[in-house]
Write a protein that holds these residues in place. Structure first.
Motif, PDB file in Angstrom:
ATOM      1  N   GLU A   1       0.849  -1.195   0.000  1.00  0.00           N
ATOM      2  CA  GLU A   1       0.000   0.000   0.000  1.00  0.00           C
ATOM      3  C   GLU A   1       0.888   1.250   0.000  1.00  0.00           C
ATOM      4  O   GLU A   1       1.842   1.339   0.757  1.00  0.00           O
ATOM      5  CB  GLU A   1      -0.887  -0.006   1.242  1.00  0.00           C
ATOM      6  N   ASP A   2       0.563   2.199  -0.867  1.00  0.00           N
ATOM      7  CA  ASP A   2       1.329   3.445  -0.932  1.00  0.00           C
ATOM      8  C   ASP A   2       1.185   4.239   0.359  1.00  0.00           C
ATOM      9  O   ASP A   2       0.099   4.287   0.944  1.00  0.00           O
ATOM     10  CB  ASP A   2       0.851   4.294  -2.112  1.00  0.00           C
ATOM     11  N   LYS A   3       2.303   4.846   0.799  1.00  0.00           N
ATOM     12  CA  LYS A   3       2.272   5.536   2.084  1.00  0.00           C
ATOM     13  C   LYS A   3       3.061   6.833   1.999  1.00  0.00           C
ATOM     14  O   LYS A   3       4.163   6.864   1.425  1.00  0.00           O
ATOM     15  CB  LYS A   3       2.921   4.636   3.142  1.00  0.00           C
ATOM     16  N   VAL A   4       2.501   7.899   2.554  1.00  0.00           N
ATOM     17  CA  VAL A   4       3.182   9.197   2.645  1.00  0.00           C
ATOM     18  C   VAL A   4       3.102   9.636   4.102  1.00  0.00           C
ATOM     19  O   VAL A   4       2.004   9.697   4.660  1.00  0.00           O
ATOM     20  CB  VAL A   4       2.524  10.241   1.728  1.00  0.00           C
ATOM     21  N   VAL A   5       4.256   9.924   4.696  1.00  0.00           N
ATOM     22  CA  VAL A   5       4.310  10.263   6.119  1.00  0.00           C
ATOM     23  C   VAL A   5       4.917  11.648   6.280  1.00  0.00           C
ATOM     24  O   VAL A   5       6.021  11.901   5.784  1.00  0.00           O
ATOM     25  CB  VAL A   5       5.139   9.230   6.907  1.00  0.00           C
ATOM     26  N   GLN A   6       4.208  12.504   6.973  1.00  0.00           N
ATOM     27  CA  GLN A   6       4.698  13.868   7.189  1.00  0.00           C
ATOM     28  C   GLN A   6       5.043  14.077   8.667  1.00  0.00           C
ATOM     29  O   GLN A   6       4.390  13.536   9.552  1.00  0.00           O
ATOM     30  CB  GLN A   6       3.636  14.885   6.779  1.00  0.00           C
ATOM     31  N   SER A   7       6.065  14.874   8.881  1.00  0.00           N
ATOM     32  CA  SER A   7       6.420  15.229  10.255  1.00  0.00           C
ATOM     33  C   SER A   7       6.970  16.654  10.290  1.00  0.00           C
ATOM     34  O   SER A   7       7.508  17.133   9.285  1.00  0.00           O
ATOM     35  CB  SER A   7       7.467  14.248  10.805  1.00  0.00           C
ATOM     36  N   PRO A   8       6.805  17.365  11.409  1.00  0.00           N
ATOM     37  CA  PRO A   8       5.954  16.961  12.524  1.00  0.00           C
ATOM     38  C   PRO A   8       4.472  17.081  12.145  1.00  0.00           C
ATOM     39  O   PRO A   8       4.143  17.658  11.116  1.00  0.00           O
ATOM     40  CB  PRO A   8       6.329  17.965  13.611  1.00  0.00           C
TER      41      PRO A   8
ATOM     42  N   ASN B   1       8.815  17.975   6.850  1.00  0.00           N
ATOM     43  CA  ASN B   1       9.358  16.755   6.259  1.00  0.00           C
ATOM     44  C   ASN B   1       8.276  15.873   5.655  1.00  0.00           C
ATOM     45  O   ASN B   1       7.157  15.827   6.165  1.00  0.00           O
ATOM     46  CB  ASN B   1      10.070  15.938   7.337  1.00  0.00           C
ATOM     47  N   CYS B   2       8.657  15.166   4.603  1.00  0.00           N
ATOM     48  CA  CYS B   2       7.738  14.233   3.953  1.00  0.00           C
ATOM     49  C   CYS B   2       8.536  13.037   3.459  1.00  0.00           C
ATOM     50  O   CYS B   2       9.488  13.206   2.690  1.00  0.00           O
ATOM     51  CB  CYS B   2       7.046  14.931   2.778  1.00  0.00           C
ATOM     52  N   SER B   3       8.172  11.842   3.924  1.00  0.00           N
ATOM     53  CA  SER B   3       8.807  10.627   3.404  1.00  0.00           C
ATOM     54  C   SER B   3       7.735   9.775   2.742  1.00  0.00           C
ATOM     55  O   SER B   3       6.550   9.892   3.070  1.00  0.00           O
ATOM     56  CB  SER B   3       9.514   9.851   4.518  1.00  0.00           C
ATOM     57  N   TYR B   4       8.135   8.933   1.820  1.00  0.00           N
ATOM     58  CA  TYR B   4       7.134   8.195   1.063  1.00  0.00           C
ATOM     59  C   TYR B   4       7.618   6.802   0.697  1.00  0.00           C
ATOM     60  O   TYR B   4       8.818   6.543   0.604  1.00  0.00           O
ATOM     61  CB  TYR B   4       6.738   8.966  -0.201  1.00  0.00           C
ATOM     62  N   GLU B   5       6.635   5.925   0.533  1.00  0.00           N
ATOM     63  CA  GLU B   5       6.864   4.592  -0.022  1.00  0.00           C
ATOM     64  C   GLU B   5       5.731   4.358  -0.995  1.00  0.00           C
ATOM     65  O   GLU B   5       4.582   4.197  -0.565  1.00  0.00           O
ATOM     66  CB  GLU B   5       6.739   3.511   1.067  1.00  0.00           C
ATOM     67  N   VAL B   6       6.027   4.400  -2.271  1.00  0.00           N
ATOM     68  CA  VAL B   6       4.978   4.155  -3.267  1.00  0.00           C
ATOM     69  C   VAL B   6       5.514   3.193  -4.306  1.00  0.00           C
ATOM     70  O   VAL B   6       6.709   3.156  -4.573  1.00  0.00           O
ATOM     71  CB  VAL B   6       4.485   5.452  -3.941  1.00  0.00           C
ATOM     72  N   THR B   7       4.601   2.463  -4.919  1.00  0.00           N
ATOM     73  CA  THR B   7       4.989   1.457  -5.898  1.00  0.00           C
ATOM     74  C   THR B   7       5.502   2.113  -7.173  1.00  0.00           C
ATOM     75  O   THR B   7       6.471   1.671  -7.772  1.00  0.00           O
ATOM     76  CB  THR B   7       3.769   0.586  -6.243  1.00  0.00           C
ATOM     77  N   ASN B   8       4.829   3.185  -7.557  1.00  0.00           N
ATOM     78  CA  ASN B   8       5.112   3.803  -8.850  1.00  0.00           C
ATOM     79  C   ASN B   8       5.152   5.317  -8.676  1.00  0.00           C
ATOM     80  O   ASN B   8       4.126   5.952  -8.527  1.00  0.00           O
ATOM     81  CB  ASN B   8       3.979   3.398  -9.796  1.00  0.00           C
ATOM     82  N   PHE B   9       6.349   5.889  -8.667  1.00  0.00           N
ATOM     83  CA  PHE B   9       6.507   7.316  -8.353  1.00  0.00           C
ATOM     84  C   PHE B   9       6.704   8.107  -9.633  1.00  0.00           C
ATOM     85  O   PHE B   9       7.488   7.742 -10.502  1.00  0.00           O
ATOM     86  CB  PHE B   9       7.733   7.491  -7.456  1.00  0.00           C
ATOM     87  N   ARG B  10       5.977   9.258  -9.711  1.00  0.00           N
ATOM     88  CA  ARG B  10       6.335  10.196 -10.771  1.00  0.00           C
ATOM     89  C   ARG B  10       6.691  11.567 -10.224  1.00  0.00           C
ATOM     90  O   ARG B  10       7.589  12.216 -10.726  1.00  0.00           O
ATOM     91  CB  ARG B  10       5.233  10.353 -11.810  1.00  0.00           C
ATOM     92  N   SER B  11       5.966  12.009  -9.178  1.00  0.00           N
ATOM     93  CA  SER B  11       6.207  13.367  -8.712  1.00  0.00           C
ATOM     94  C   SER B  11       5.837  13.476  -7.242  1.00  0.00           C
ATOM     95  O   SER B  11       5.088  12.654  -6.709  1.00  0.00           O
ATOM     96  CB  SER B  11       5.375  14.363  -9.524  1.00  0.00           C
TER      97      SER B  11
END
Lengths: 113, 114
Positions: free
Chosen positions: A1-8, A22-32
């Motif tokens: 499952e695609d995930k975007v995590v922001q902090s704080p 901050n923004c970190s991400y885990e996605v299967t198919n990234f474009r932007s």
């Protein structure tokens, strides 16, 4: 499952301070990766990042993407009360020209005068 | 500056009723989207639409939902039989003519199901 995590999740600073979101991400198919500012209603577009290491700048705001480490930062210098908002990070996944956005929960920024 | 417009701004409906949310995308845009945001939660993708057909839809977008572009300007989201859990802010977005174009959002319709 695609995930975007922001902090704080929330940040309270005084006018004139500099902030980094901050923004970190885990996605299967990234474009932007996109940053939006949400005050009362519509998310308002700030930046779209597609390449690593290239800083995008607009006035006091700037953002950069690291595709190797899968994160982005949004910097705001000399903050003003008008910068108070929720800042949303979203990752775009392509599909035949369409681009589904997966959003993070946002960072609520409050600027104290 | 051109913008995405949505109507109504707030819709209150009884559970089980049908609702239609309306959007006028930016005039030269070709790609259209619906998202929703339940109070206190993330913005979630519902559906994307191009060339008069759905390109992609999420698990949320079940048989109760449909989208249509009935004319050259409007883009609508219909919920056939609303449930309490459909209460949310619904955002319409559009993007331009090709890859690498950001999505621009409307102000949203707040849907309240009683």
């Amino acid at each position: 499952e695609d995930k975007v995590v922001q902090s704080p999740l929330s940040l309270v600073v005084h006018e004139g301070d500099t902030v980094t979101l901050n923004c970190s991400y885990e996605v299967t198919n990234f474009r932007s990766l996109l940053w939006y500012k949400q005050e009362k209603k519509a998310p308002t577009f700030l930046f779209m990042l597609t390449s690593s290491g290239i800083e995008k700048k607009s006035g006091r705001l700037s953002s950069i993407l690291d595709k190797k480490e899968l994160f982005s930062i949004l910097n705001i210098t000399a903050t003003q009360t008008g910068d108070s908002a929720v800042y949303l990070c979203a990752v775009g996944s392509p599909n035949f020209g369409n681009e589904k956005l997966t959003f993070g929960t946002g960072t609520r920024l409050t600027i104290i005068p | 500056e051109p913008e995405v417009t949505q109507t109504p701004s707030h819709q209150v409906t009884q559970m089980g009723q049908e609702v239609i949310l309306r959007c006028v995308p930016i005039s030269n845009h070709l790609y259209f989207y619906w998202y929703r945001q339940i109070l206190g939660q993330k913005v979630e993708f519902l559906v994307s639409f191009y060339n008069n057909e759905i390109s992609e839809k999420s698990e949320i977008f079940d048989d109760q939902f449909s989208v249509e572009r009935p004319d050259g300007s409007n883009f609508t989201l219909k919920i056939r039989s609303t449930k309490l859990e459909d209460s949310a802010m619904y955002f319409c977005a559009s993007s331009g003519t090709g890859f690498g174009q950001p999505q621009h959002f409307g102000d949203g319709t707040r849907l309240s199901i009683l």
